[in-house]
Design a protein around this motif. Structure first.
Motif, PDB file in Angstrom:
ATOM      1  N   PHE A 167     -36.080 -13.206 -20.866  1.00 54.95           N
ATOM      2  CA  PHE A 167     -37.334 -12.764 -20.039  1.00 54.95           C
ATOM      3  C   PHE A 167     -38.315 -13.729 -20.298  1.00 54.95           C
ATOM      4  CE2 PHE A 167     -34.969  -8.960 -19.258  1.00 54.95           C
ATOM      5  CZ  PHE A 167     -35.080  -8.560 -17.984  1.00 54.95           C
ATOM      6  N   LEU A 168     -39.350 -14.302 -19.669  1.00 52.12           N
ATOM      7  CA  LEU A 168     -40.482 -14.984 -20.054  1.00 52.12           C
ATOM      8  C   LEU A 168     -41.552 -13.735 -19.696  1.00 52.12           C
ATOM      9  CD1 LEU A 168     -40.281 -18.426 -18.480  1.00 52.12           C
ATOM     10  CD2 LEU A 168     -39.938 -17.616 -20.846  1.00 52.12           C
ATOM     11  N   LYS A 169     -42.240 -13.308 -20.383  1.00 51.49           N
ATOM     12  CA  LYS A 169     -43.295 -12.253 -20.144  1.00 51.49           C
ATOM     13  C   LYS A 169     -44.397 -12.732 -19.563  1.00 51.49           C
ATOM     14  CE  LYS A 169     -41.703  -9.551 -24.476  1.00 51.49           C
ATOM     15  NZ  LYS A 169     -42.258  -9.116 -25.739  1.00 51.49           N
ATOM     16  N   THR A 170     -45.110 -12.053 -18.753  1.00 49.01           N
ATOM     17  CA  THR A 170     -46.315 -12.511 -18.285  1.00 49.01           C
ATOM     18  C   THR A 170     -47.421 -11.877 -19.318  1.00 49.01           C
ATOM     19  OG1 THR A 170     -45.753 -12.417 -15.803  1.00 49.01           O
ATOM     20  CG2 THR A 170     -47.991 -12.287 -16.466  1.00 49.01           C
ATOM     21  N   ASP A 171     -48.420 -12.624 -19.708  1.00 50.68           N
ATOM     22  CA  ASP A 171     -49.083 -12.379 -20.800  1.00 50.68           C
ATOM     23  C   ASP A 171     -50.435 -13.296 -20.887  1.00 50.68           C
ATOM     24  OD1 ASP A 171     -50.411 -11.753 -23.169  1.00 50.68           O
ATOM     25  OD2 ASP A 171     -48.558 -12.195 -24.496  1.00 50.68           O
ATOM     26  N   THR A 172     -51.601 -12.400 -20.493  1.00 50.75           N
ATOM     27  CA  THR A 172     -52.885 -13.246 -20.316  1.00 50.75           C
ATOM     28  C   THR A 172     -53.236 -13.239 -21.606  1.00 50.75           C
ATOM     29  OG1 THR A 172     -53.866 -10.987 -19.893  1.00 50.75           O
ATOM     30  CG2 THR A 172     -53.157 -12.333 -18.090  1.00 50.75           C
ATOM     31  N   ASP A 173     -52.894 -12.710 -22.897  1.00 50.13           N
ATOM     32  CA  ASP A 173     -53.715 -12.691 -24.002  1.00 50.13           C
ATOM     33  C   ASP A 173     -52.484 -13.181 -25.189  1.00 50.13           C
ATOM     34  OD1 ASP A 173     -55.383 -12.869 -26.179  1.00 50.13           O
ATOM     35  OD2 ASP A 173     -55.600 -10.525 -26.230  1.00 50.13           O
ATOM     36  N   PRO A 174     -51.782 -14.072 -24.992  1.00 47.59           N
ATOM     37  CA  PRO A 174     -50.682 -14.503 -25.812  1.00 47.59           C
ATOM     38  C   PRO A 174     -50.825 -14.677 -27.132  1.00 47.59           C
ATOM     39  CG  PRO A 174     -51.211 -16.572 -24.582  1.00 47.59           C
ATOM     40  CD  PRO A 174     -52.226 -15.337 -24.154  1.00 47.59           C
ATOM     41  N   LEU A 175     -52.108 -14.834 -27.546  1.00 44.82           N
ATOM     42  CA  LEU A 175     -52.330 -15.120 -29.022  1.00 44.82           C
ATOM     43  C   LEU A 175     -52.317 -13.924 -29.897  1.00 44.82           C
ATOM     44  CD1 LEU A 175     -54.504 -18.262 -29.050  1.00 44.82           C
ATOM     45  CD2 LEU A 175     -51.841 -18.326 -29.333  1.00 44.82           C
ATOM     46  N   THR A 176     -52.819 -12.684 -29.233  1.00 44.11           N
ATOM     47  CA  THR A 176     -52.585 -11.466 -29.981  1.00 44.11           C
ATOM     48  C   THR A 176     -51.563 -10.787 -29.993  1.00 44.11           C
ATOM     49  OG1 THR A 176     -55.236 -11.063 -28.938  1.00 44.11           O
ATOM     50  CG2 THR A 176     -54.005  -9.263 -29.724  1.00 44.11           C
ATOM     51  N   ASN A 177     -51.371 -10.454 -31.449  1.00 46.63           N
ATOM     52  CA  ASN A 177     -49.980  -9.769 -31.951  1.00 46.63           C
ATOM     53  C   ASN A 177     -48.812 -10.641 -31.270  1.00 46.63           C
ATOM     54  OD1 ASN A 177     -51.370  -7.612 -32.982  1.00 46.63           O
ATOM     55  ND2 ASN A 177     -51.395  -6.559 -30.537  1.00 46.63           N
TER      56      ASN A 177
END
Length: 200
Positions: free
Chosen positions: A44-54
């Motif tokens: 899966f490619l995750k949808t992530d609007t804050d990819p740098l956090t955790n």
């Protein structure tokens, strides 16, 4: 040439054989965000609007080789596509695979670990502003020719060996595609030998 056009042209022209090989081993996306690999595992490619956090909690392993990304923080990449799909890889080698398999996605930003930063875990920096050191005398992650990225060009110049060259991201990506066949052959051989030693 715009980055989108460059990536599409490079990926299509230089990785055609590799992509065909990959397609033979995996069923391509059942949906825009997922596909099934040769072992029947969903990728899966995750949808992530804050990819740098955790980052390491969300993207612990490279989806293409299985390596732990935190262990290779100095070479890891994090690709954020315009639809906010995110792919975390261990290296430029595996980032090149992601870009080839996601030709319909436009990269919004591609981060790379800053090899010149202090500390064991390197911070991510926008690769468009980084200088890559391509050094055939130094093996890299998933490749016989290292491609380390530096936020500080002076650090890149200091780290470059006598046979190394300095490059921007696009040039380093072309180099990664050019070496993909030999790197893949070498990796397959090494893993086959490892399985043989383990008795599998």
């Amino acid at each position: 040439m715009k980055r989108r056009d460059f990536l599409i042209t490079t990926s299509t022209g230089m990785l055609l054989a590799a992509t065909q090989s990959a397609n033979a081993e995996m069923t391509m996306p059942q949906s825009p965000m997922a596909w099934t690999d040769e072992n029947g595992l969903a990728r899966f490619l995750k949808t992530d609007t804050d990819p740098l956090t955790n980052e390491f909690e969300k993207y612990p392993r490279c989806p293409y080789c299985g390596m732990m990304r935190k262990m290779f923080s100095q070479t890891r990449h994090l690709i954020v596509y315009e639809d906010d799909a995110v792919d975390g890889t261990c290296s430029l080698h595996c980032a090149a695979i992601s870009l080839a398999l996601n030709l319909d996605r436009v990269p919004k930003v591609i981060y790379a670990g800053d090899a010149g930063a202090p500390g064991e875990v390197k911070p991510l920096v926008d690769s468009a502003a980084m200088t890559y050191v391509i050094d055939p005398a130094r093996p890299g992650t998933m490749t016989a020719v290292s491609k380390y990225a530096y936020a500080d060009k002076a650090q890149a110049e200091a780290a470059a060996g006598p046979d190394a060259k300095l490059a921007d991201f696009d040039t380093a990506l072309v180099d990664a595609y050019n070496g993909m066949a030999q790197d893949t052959i070498r990796i397959r051989k090494r893993r086959a030998e490892r399985r043989a030693r383990a008795g599998h």
